[in-house]
Design a protein around this motif. Structure first.
Motif, PDB file in Angstrom:
ATOM      1  N   ALA A  99      59.437  33.086 106.200  1.00  0.00           N
ATOM      2  CA  ALA A  99      59.197  34.549 105.987  1.00  0.00           C
ATOM      3  C   ALA A  99      59.582  35.122 104.559  1.00  0.00           C
ATOM      4  CB  ALA A  99      59.900  35.319 107.201  1.00  0.00           C
ATOM      5  N   ASP A 100      59.636  36.575 104.603  1.00  0.00           N
ATOM      6  CA  ASP A 100      60.281  37.019 103.302  1.00  0.00           C
ATOM      7  C   ASP A 100      61.655  37.019 103.193  1.00  0.00           C
ATOM      8  OD1 ASP A 100      57.639  37.497 102.274  1.00  0.00           O
ATOM      9  OD2 ASP A 100      57.533  39.684 103.058  1.00  0.00           O
ATOM     10  N   PHE A 134      67.736  44.963 104.770  1.00  0.00           N
ATOM     11  CA  PHE A 134      67.287  43.719 103.787  1.00  0.00           C
ATOM     12  C   PHE A 134      67.838  42.444 104.287  1.00  0.00           C
ATOM     13  CE2 PHE A 134      65.051  46.364 101.754  1.00  0.00           C
ATOM     14  CZ  PHE A 134      65.388  47.293 100.941  1.00  0.00           C
ATOM     15  N   LYS A 135      67.068  41.356 104.594  1.00  0.00           N
ATOM     16  CA  LYS A 135      67.488  40.125 104.977  1.00  0.00           C
ATOM     17  C   LYS A 135      68.337  39.156 103.797  1.00  0.00           C
ATOM     18  CE  LYS A 135      63.502  38.773 106.451  1.00  0.00           C
ATOM     19  NZ  LYS A 135      62.453  37.815 107.246  1.00  0.00           N
ATOM     20  N   HIS A 136      69.630  39.013 104.272  1.00  0.00           N
ATOM     21  CA  HIS A 136      70.548  38.209 103.500  1.00  0.00           C
ATOM     22  C   HIS A 136      70.603  36.886 104.339  1.00  0.00           C
ATOM     23  CE1 HIS A 136      72.115  41.829 101.216  1.00  0.00           C
ATOM     24  NE2 HIS A 136      70.744  41.638 100.857  1.00  0.00           N
ATOM     25  N   PHE A 137      69.951  36.532 105.249  1.00  0.00           N
ATOM     26  CA  PHE A 137      69.912  35.506 105.962  1.00  0.00           C
ATOM     27  C   PHE A 137      68.435  34.602 106.245  1.00  0.00           C
ATOM     28  CE2 PHE A 137      69.073  39.229 108.663  1.00  0.00           C
ATOM     29  CZ  PHE A 137      67.680  38.789 109.331  1.00  0.00           C
ATOM     30  N   LEU A 138      68.803  33.573 106.794  1.00  0.00           N
ATOM     31  CA  LEU A 138      67.651  32.643 107.163  1.00  0.00           C
ATOM     32  C   LEU A 138      67.452  32.750 108.780  1.00  0.00           C
ATOM     33  CD1 LEU A 138      68.304  29.531 105.107  1.00  0.00           C
ATOM     34  CD2 LEU A 138      66.797  31.503 104.355  1.00  0.00           C
ATOM     35  N   LYS A 139      66.240  32.882 109.166  1.00  0.00           N
ATOM     36  CA  LYS A 139      65.990  32.788 110.576  1.00  0.00           C
ATOM     37  C   LYS A 139      65.550  31.462 111.066  1.00  0.00           C
ATOM     38  CE  LYS A 139      64.025  36.515 112.416  1.00  0.00           C
ATOM     39  NZ  LYS A 139      62.900  37.645 112.701  1.00  0.00           N
ATOM     40  N   ILE A 140      66.262  30.931 112.065  1.00  0.00           N
ATOM     41  CA  ILE A 140      65.966  29.536 112.258  1.00  0.00           C
ATOM     42  C   ILE A 140      65.846  29.640 113.780  1.00  0.00           C
ATOM     43  CG2 ILE A 140      67.482  28.624 110.728  1.00  0.00           C
ATOM     44  CD1 ILE A 140      69.791  28.227 112.532  1.00  0.00           C
ATOM     45  N   LEU A 273      63.760  29.515  96.972  1.00  0.00           N
ATOM     46  CA  LEU A 273      63.369  31.164  97.106  1.00  0.00           C
ATOM     47  C   LEU A 273      62.222  31.378  96.002  1.00  0.00           C
ATOM     48  CD1 LEU A 273      66.880  32.524  97.803  1.00  0.00           C
ATOM     49  CD2 LEU A 273      65.174  31.813  99.544  1.00  0.00           C
ATOM     50  N   MET A 274      61.085  31.365  96.538  1.00  0.00           N
ATOM     51  CA  MET A 274      59.948  31.697  95.533  1.00  0.00           C
ATOM     52  C   MET A 274      59.634  33.200  95.331  1.00  0.00           C
ATOM     53  SD  MET A 274      56.169  30.213  95.317  1.00  0.00           S
ATOM     54  CE  MET A 274      55.564  31.456  96.620  1.00  0.00           C
ATOM     55  N   HIS A 275      60.107  33.656  93.929  1.00  0.00           N
ATOM     56  CA  HIS A 275      59.635  35.039  93.740  1.00  0.00           C
ATOM     57  C   HIS A 275      58.173  35.765  94.030  1.00  0.00           C
ATOM     58  CE1 HIS A 275      59.108  38.812  91.161  1.00  0.00           C
ATOM     59  NE2 HIS A 275      60.164  39.064  91.637  1.00  0.00           N
ATOM     60  N   VAL A 276      58.238  36.598  94.718  1.00  0.00           N
ATOM     61  CA  VAL A 276      56.948  37.027  95.008  1.00  0.00           C
ATOM     62  C   VAL A 276      56.692  38.234  94.344  1.00  0.00           C
ATOM     63  CG1 VAL A 276      55.459  37.902  96.892  1.00  0.00           C
ATOM     64  CG2 VAL A 276      57.038  35.994  97.282  1.00  0.00           C
ATOM     65  N   GLU A 277      57.402  39.401  94.503  1.00  0.00           N
ATOM     66  CA  GLU A 277      57.059  40.801  93.891  1.00  0.00           C
ATOM     67  C   GLU A 277      58.634  41.630  93.628  1.00  0.00           C
ATOM     68  OE1 GLU A 277      54.630  44.628  95.281  1.00  0.00           O
ATOM     69  OE2 GLU A 277      54.994  43.093  96.744  1.00  0.00           O
ATOM     70  N   THR A 278      58.692  42.234  92.727  1.00  0.00           N
ATOM     71  CA  THR A 278      59.747  43.300  92.340  1.00  0.00           C
ATOM     72  C   THR A 278      59.468  44.729  92.750  1.00  0.00           C
ATOM     73  OG1 THR A 278      60.304  41.800  90.667  1.00  0.00           O
ATOM     74  CG2 THR A 278      61.236  44.109  90.733  1.00  0.00           C
ATOM     75  N   SER A 283      63.815  42.956  95.316  1.00  0.00           N
ATOM     76  CA  SER A 283      62.778  41.896  95.139  1.00  0.00           C
ATOM     77  C   SER A 283      62.342  41.269  96.134  1.00  0.00           C
ATOM     78  CB  SER A 283      63.379  40.935  93.858  1.00  0.00           C
ATOM     79  OG  SER A 283      63.655  41.538  92.544  1.00  0.00           O
ATOM     80  N   ILE A 284      61.394  40.706  96.400  1.00  0.00           N
ATOM     81  CA  ILE A 284      60.792  40.112  97.523  1.00  0.00           C
ATOM     82  C   ILE A 284      60.631  38.615  97.134  1.00  0.00           C
ATOM     83  CG2 ILE A 284      59.363  39.791  99.300  1.00  0.00           C
ATOM     84  CD1 ILE A 284      58.591  42.870  98.768  1.00  0.00           C
ATOM     85  N   TYR A 285      61.202  37.583  97.972  1.00  0.00           N
ATOM     86  CA  TYR A 285      61.103  36.267  97.837  1.00  0.00           C
ATOM     87  C   TYR A 285      60.477  35.629  99.020  1.00  0.00           C
ATOM     88  CZ  TYR A 285      64.263  36.255  93.670  1.00  0.00           C
ATOM     89  OH  TYR A 285      64.498  36.594  92.258  1.00  0.00           O
ATOM     90  N   ARG A 286      59.645  34.386  98.768  1.00  0.00           N
ATOM     91  CA  ARG A 286      59.145  33.788 100.071  1.00  0.00           C
ATOM     92  C   ARG A 286      60.177  32.582 100.165  1.00  0.00           C
ATOM     93  NH1 ARG A 286      55.835  34.410 104.261  1.00  0.00           N
ATOM     94  NH2 ARG A 286      54.766  35.843 102.902  1.00  0.00           N
ATOM     95  N   ILE A 287      60.754  32.365 101.488  1.00  0.00           N
ATOM     96  CA  ILE A 287      61.310  31.132 101.680  1.00  0.00           C
ATOM     97  C   ILE A 287      60.471  29.948 101.930  1.00  0.00           C
ATOM     98  CG2 ILE A 287      62.668  30.281 103.363  1.00  0.00           C
ATOM     99  CD1 ILE A 287      63.546  32.966 104.297  1.00  0.00           C
ATOM    100  N   MET A 288      60.799  28.834 101.218  1.00  0.00           N
ATOM    101  CA  MET A 288      60.250  27.513 101.215  1.00  0.00           C
ATOM    102  C   MET A 288      61.188  26.518 101.625  1.00  0.00           C
ATOM    103  SD  MET A 288      57.120  28.744 100.180  1.00  0.00           S
ATOM    104  CE  MET A 288      56.156  27.171  99.879  1.00  0.00           C
TER     105      MET A 288
END
Length: 300
Positions: A99-100, A134-140, A273-278, A283-288
């Motif tokens: 997710a983002d 804001f998410k400073h974590f990864l959801k597993i 972490l791929m940048h999507v939008e500022t 900023s919003i990143y996509r988790i890959m």
């Protein structure tokens, strides 16, 4: 047994067999070399009895030894197959929600240089699915067939790549990163930041471990990124204004845990972490991520 070990076992066995065969013949020749070669069949029969009497017990012993080795090897293979069948039926399987991922809201951050980059407006309402959290974590999530106990996750990052991505200097800010230090084999770098309104330094370790405990079947949990690594990410996100197109270094996640039968298991991920939008304040990143499996790799 590994293929290389099997190869050397075959070679060693062949050499040993050849030596065993040649030694009795060599001893016989050494003792009776002064005699001429016999044309009497009875003499050759005696020689055959000699070889048979010497070699048959040795060959019988080697045959027994090989039979035992084969039986032990087959037993290990059958035990391994049985264990895999048993544990696979209750094996946990972790995935990461792609997710983002959000950078910090600079309006609530103690990192003031970000406010020089974002067009910060204190009265603007931010529209985001997370509603300011804001998410400073990864959801597993554990999508396996059984619960995982004693789960701990180790973050690992390439310090050389991180060092290159953080080094920066202009009229407003100066960021220096020390060479990699290795006291007691624990690698880390020292990041030093100088700014008109702030000067700070912090350490980033090559590996940091987070303990999460028990995750039940179909259970979900939040894996928070270590504070120092998150600070490095925030600095890198700020520097995107000056380094367009540069990516934050990918990092590895090593999941270590046990299943319900106390069998130790491990899963490995490469995360980017791929940048999507500022946005205005963040900023919003996509988790890959790419997970390494036994026979294949899945890219989600």
């Amino acid at each position: 047994m590994k293929p290389s070990q099997t190869y050397w076992l075959i070679i060693s066995g062949s050499m040993l067999s050849l030596i065993i065969l040649l030694v009795p013949i060599a001893l016989y020749v050494m003792d009776f070399h002064e005699y001429k070669r016999s044309t009497d069949p009875s003499d050759w029969g005696t020689f055959g009895d000699y070889l048979g009497g010497v070699l048959n017990p040795i060959i019988s012993f080697l045959t027994l030894l090989v039979t035992i080795i084969i039986a032990v090897t087959i037993g290990k293979i059958e035990k391994k197959n049985h264990d895999e069948t048993l544990h696979n039926s209750i094996k946990p399987f972790f995935v990461i929600d792609n997710a983002d991922f959000f950078s910090s809201d600079v309006s609530m951050s103690s990192f003031p240089i970000g406010k020089n980059f974002y067009s910060y407006n204190q009265h603007e309402q931010i529209t985001a699915p997370t509603n300011h959290k804001f998410k400073h974590f990864l959801k597993i999530e554990n999508k396996g067939l059984g619960l995982a106990t004693e789960l701990q996750v180790t973050f690992k990052i390439d310090l050389n790549q991180l060092k290159e991505s953080l080094q920066f200097k202009n009229s407003e800010i100066k960021i220096t990163v020390s060479d990699i230090m290795r006291p007691e084999e624990t690698k880390f770098v020292d990041v030093h930041l100088q700014h008109a309104r702030q000067e700070t330094s912090f350490l980033i370790f090559e590996t940091e471990t987070v303990r999460l405990g028990v995750v039940d079947r179909n259970g979900k949990t939040e894996l928070y990124i270590p504070k120092s690594l998150m600070m490095a990410f925030e600095i890198h996100n700020y520097l995107r204004e000056f380094r367009i197109g540069e990516f934050f270094p990918s990092f590895s996640l090593i999941f270590r845990y046990k299943n319900i039968n106390e069998k130790a298991l491990e899963s490995n991920f490469d995360v980017a972490l791929m940048h999507v939008e500022t946005k205005t304040n963040f900023s919003i990143y996509r988790i890959m991520y790419r997970q390494s499996l036994e026979n294949s790799a899945a890219l989600l």
